[in-house]
Design a protein around this motif. Structure first.
Motif, PDB file in Angstrom:
ATOM      1  N   GLY A  72       0.786  -1.220   0.000  1.00 21.26           N
ATOM      2  CA  GLY A  72       0.000   0.000   0.000  1.00 21.26           C
ATOM      3  C   GLY A  72       0.818   1.270   0.000  1.00 21.26           C
ATOM      4  O   GLY A  72       0.533   2.204   0.746  1.00 21.26           O
ATOM      5  N   LEU A  73       1.857   1.329  -0.826  1.00 22.38           N
ATOM      6  CA  LEU A  73       2.661   2.536  -1.008  1.00 22.38           C
ATOM      7  C   LEU A  73       2.303   3.167  -2.343  1.00 22.38           C
ATOM      8  O   LEU A  73       1.712   2.500  -3.208  1.00 22.38           O
ATOM      9  N   PRO A  74       2.681   4.421  -2.575  1.00 21.22           N
ATOM     10  CA  PRO A  74       2.431   5.016  -3.888  1.00 21.22           C
ATOM     11  C   PRO A  74       3.010   4.147  -5.001  1.00 21.22           C
ATOM     12  O   PRO A  74       4.070   3.522  -4.844  1.00 21.22           O
ATOM     13  N   VAL A  75       2.327   4.081  -6.114  1.00 19.15           N
ATOM     14  CA  VAL A  75       2.669   3.156  -7.199  1.00 19.15           C
ATOM     15  C   VAL A  75       4.125   3.292  -7.636  1.00 19.15           C
ATOM     16  O   VAL A  75       4.779   2.293  -7.940  1.00 19.15           O
ATOM     17  N   GLU A  76       4.661   4.494  -7.653  1.00 18.58           N
ATOM     18  CA  GLU A  76       6.042   4.662  -8.100  1.00 18.58           C
ATOM     19  C   GLU A  76       7.049   4.032  -7.132  1.00 18.58           C
ATOM     20  O   GLU A  76       8.202   3.791  -7.491  1.00 18.58           O
ATOM     21  N   ARG A  77       6.609   3.712  -5.927  1.00 16.09           N
ATOM     22  CA  ARG A  77       7.471   3.047  -4.948  1.00 16.09           C
ATOM     23  C   ARG A  77       7.266   1.529  -4.941  1.00 16.09           C
ATOM     24  O   ARG A  77       7.961   0.812  -4.223  1.00 16.09           O
ATOM     25  N   VAL A  78       6.316   1.031  -5.716  1.00 21.09           N
ATOM     26  CA  VAL A  78       5.998  -0.400  -5.752  1.00 21.09           C
ATOM     27  C   VAL A  78       6.254  -0.999  -7.143  1.00 21.09           C
ATOM     28  O   VAL A  78       6.689  -2.134  -7.261  1.00 21.09           O
ATOM     29  N   ARG A  79       6.040  -0.223  -8.179  1.00 17.75           N
ATOM     30  CA  ARG A  79       6.052  -0.724  -9.569  1.00 17.75           C
ATOM     31  C   ARG A  79       7.476  -0.784 -10.131  1.00 17.75           C
ATOM     32  O   ARG A  79       7.894   0.048 -10.935  1.00 17.75           O
ATOM     33  N   TYR A  80       8.214  -1.803  -9.736  1.00 25.04           N
ATOM     34  CA  TYR A  80       9.550  -2.034 -10.283  1.00 25.04           C
ATOM     35  C   TYR A  80       9.404  -2.734 -11.628  1.00 25.04           C
ATOM     36  O   TYR A  80       8.853  -3.829 -11.721  1.00 25.04           O
ATOM     37  N   VAL A  81       9.906  -2.075 -12.687  1.00 21.69           N
ATOM     38  CA  VAL A  81       9.824  -2.656 -14.027  1.00 21.69           C
ATOM     39  C   VAL A  81      11.196  -2.757 -14.691  1.00 21.69           C
ATOM     40  O   VAL A  81      11.287  -3.033 -15.878  1.00 21.69           O
ATOM     41  N   GLY A  82      12.258  -2.534 -13.918  1.00 22.53           N
ATOM     42  CA  GLY A  82      13.603  -2.704 -14.428  1.00 22.53           C
ATOM     43  C   GLY A  82      14.159  -1.529 -15.194  1.00 22.53           C
ATOM     44  O   GLY A  82      15.104  -1.691 -15.979  1.00 22.53           O
ATOM     45  N   GLU A  83      13.602  -0.340 -14.977  1.00 29.00           N
ATOM     46  CA  GLU A  83      14.131   0.848 -15.647  1.00 29.00           C
ATOM     47  C   GLU A  83      15.493   1.208 -15.064  1.00 29.00           C
ATOM     48  O   GLU A  83      15.818   0.852 -13.925  1.00 29.00           O
ATOM     49  N   ASP A  84      16.309   1.916 -15.853  1.00 29.93           N
ATOM     50  CA  ASP A  84      17.679   2.235 -15.445  1.00 29.93           C
ATOM     51  C   ASP A  84      17.770   2.979 -14.117  1.00 29.93           C
ATOM     52  O   ASP A  84      18.718   2.779 -13.367  1.00 29.93           O
ATOM     53  N   ASP A  85      16.788   3.818 -13.815  1.00 30.54           N
ATOM     54  CA  ASP A  85      16.841   4.604 -12.578  1.00 30.54           C
ATOM     55  C   ASP A  85      16.216   3.882 -11.383  1.00 30.54           C
ATOM     56  O   ASP A  85      16.117   4.447 -10.308  1.00 30.54           O
ATOM     57  N   GLN A  86      15.810   2.636 -11.550  1.00 31.02           N
ATOM     58  CA  GLN A  86      15.200   1.861 -10.467  1.00 31.02           C
ATOM     59  C   GLN A  86      16.214   0.886  -9.874  1.00 31.02           C
ATOM     60  O   GLN A  86      16.945   0.232 -10.615  1.00 31.02           O
ATOM     61  N   ASN A  87      16.221   0.814  -8.553  1.00 26.92           N
ATOM     62  CA  ASN A  87      17.061  -0.144  -7.841  1.00 26.92           C
ATOM     63  C   ASN A  87      16.131  -1.171  -7.203  1.00 26.92           C
ATOM     64  O   ASN A  87      15.348  -0.825  -6.316  1.00 26.92           O
ATOM     65  N   ILE A  88      16.237  -2.417  -7.625  1.00 25.20           N
ATOM     66  CA  ILE A  88      15.329  -3.471  -7.164  1.00 25.20           C
ATOM     67  C   ILE A  88      15.301  -3.576  -5.636  1.00 25.20           C
ATOM     68  O   ILE A  88      14.290  -3.958  -5.054  1.00 25.20           O
ATOM     69  N   TRP A  89      16.372  -3.213  -4.976  1.00 27.65           N
ATOM     70  CA  TRP A  89      16.469  -3.309  -3.517  1.00 27.65           C
ATOM     71  C   TRP A  89      15.547  -2.307  -2.816  1.00 27.65           C
ATOM     72  O   TRP A  89      15.279  -2.448  -1.630  1.00 27.65           O
ATOM     73  N   ASP A  90      15.070  -1.300  -3.558  1.00 28.24           N
ATOM     74  CA  ASP A  90      14.238  -0.248  -2.964  1.00 28.24           C
ATOM     75  C   ASP A  90      12.738  -0.536  -3.054  1.00 28.24           C
ATOM     76  O   ASP A  90      11.938   0.281  -2.608  1.00 28.24           O
ATOM     77  N   PHE A  91      12.350  -1.668  -3.611  1.00 31.72           N
ATOM     78  CA  PHE A  91      10.943  -1.941  -3.879  1.00 31.72           C
ATOM     79  C   PHE A  91      10.419  -3.114  -3.051  1.00 31.72           C
ATOM     80  O   PHE A  91      11.068  -4.155  -2.980  1.00 31.72           O
ATOM     81  N   PRO A  92       9.226  -2.935  -2.453  1.00 29.25           N
ATOM     82  CA  PRO A  92       8.625  -4.059  -1.722  1.00 29.25           C
ATOM     83  C   PRO A  92       8.084  -5.097  -2.696  1.00 29.25           C
ATOM     84  O   PRO A  92       7.758  -4.793  -3.843  1.00 29.25           O
TER      85      PRO A  92
END
Length: 117
Positions: A72-92
């Motif tokens: 139940g966090l904002p979608v941008e904090r949950v929706r890991y899709v492997g983009e360059d600026d996303q770190n998988i370790w930061d997503f529930p």
């Protein structure tokens, strides 16, 4: 010593049901874009894990139902899709029928197994 087995599978702090409801809508849209026909996403409060994830049941056109425990966090904090600026370790992680996955892989897990469709 700290050992990480499934990072992001722990409790989700500051979660809300409202964010989870938005997230399940976006998740369903992502599934549809991947060619899976999601008929509905129903909220099932009795199945909540109670750790900041909220239970929904997806009814699929092929007759399957899939339980999703959505953070139940904002979608941008949950929706890991492997983009360059996303770190998988930061997503529930979401739970799909009891197993934990980050968003990108949870989508794949929702596809029917060979011969099921």
């Amino acid at each position: 010593m700290t050992i990480f087995i499934n990072p992001g599978s722990g409790p989700v702090r500051e979660a809300t049901e409202e964010h989870a409801a938005i997230n399940i809508t976006v998740f369903g849209d992502d599934l549809r874009r991947a060619g899976l026909d999601v008929r509905s996403a129903d909220r099932i409060p009795a199945n909540d894990y109670g750790d900041g994830r909220y239970a929904f049941e997806l009814a699929m056109a092929d007759g399957r139902t899939i339980e999703i425990q959505m953070p139940g966090l904002p979608v941008e904090r949950v929706r890991y899709v492997g983009e360059d600026d996303q770190n998988i370790w930061d997503f529930p992680r979401l739970y799909v029928d009891g197993s934990s996955w980050v968003w990108k892989f949870a989508l794949s897990v929702c596809a029917p197994e060979d011969g099921d469709a």
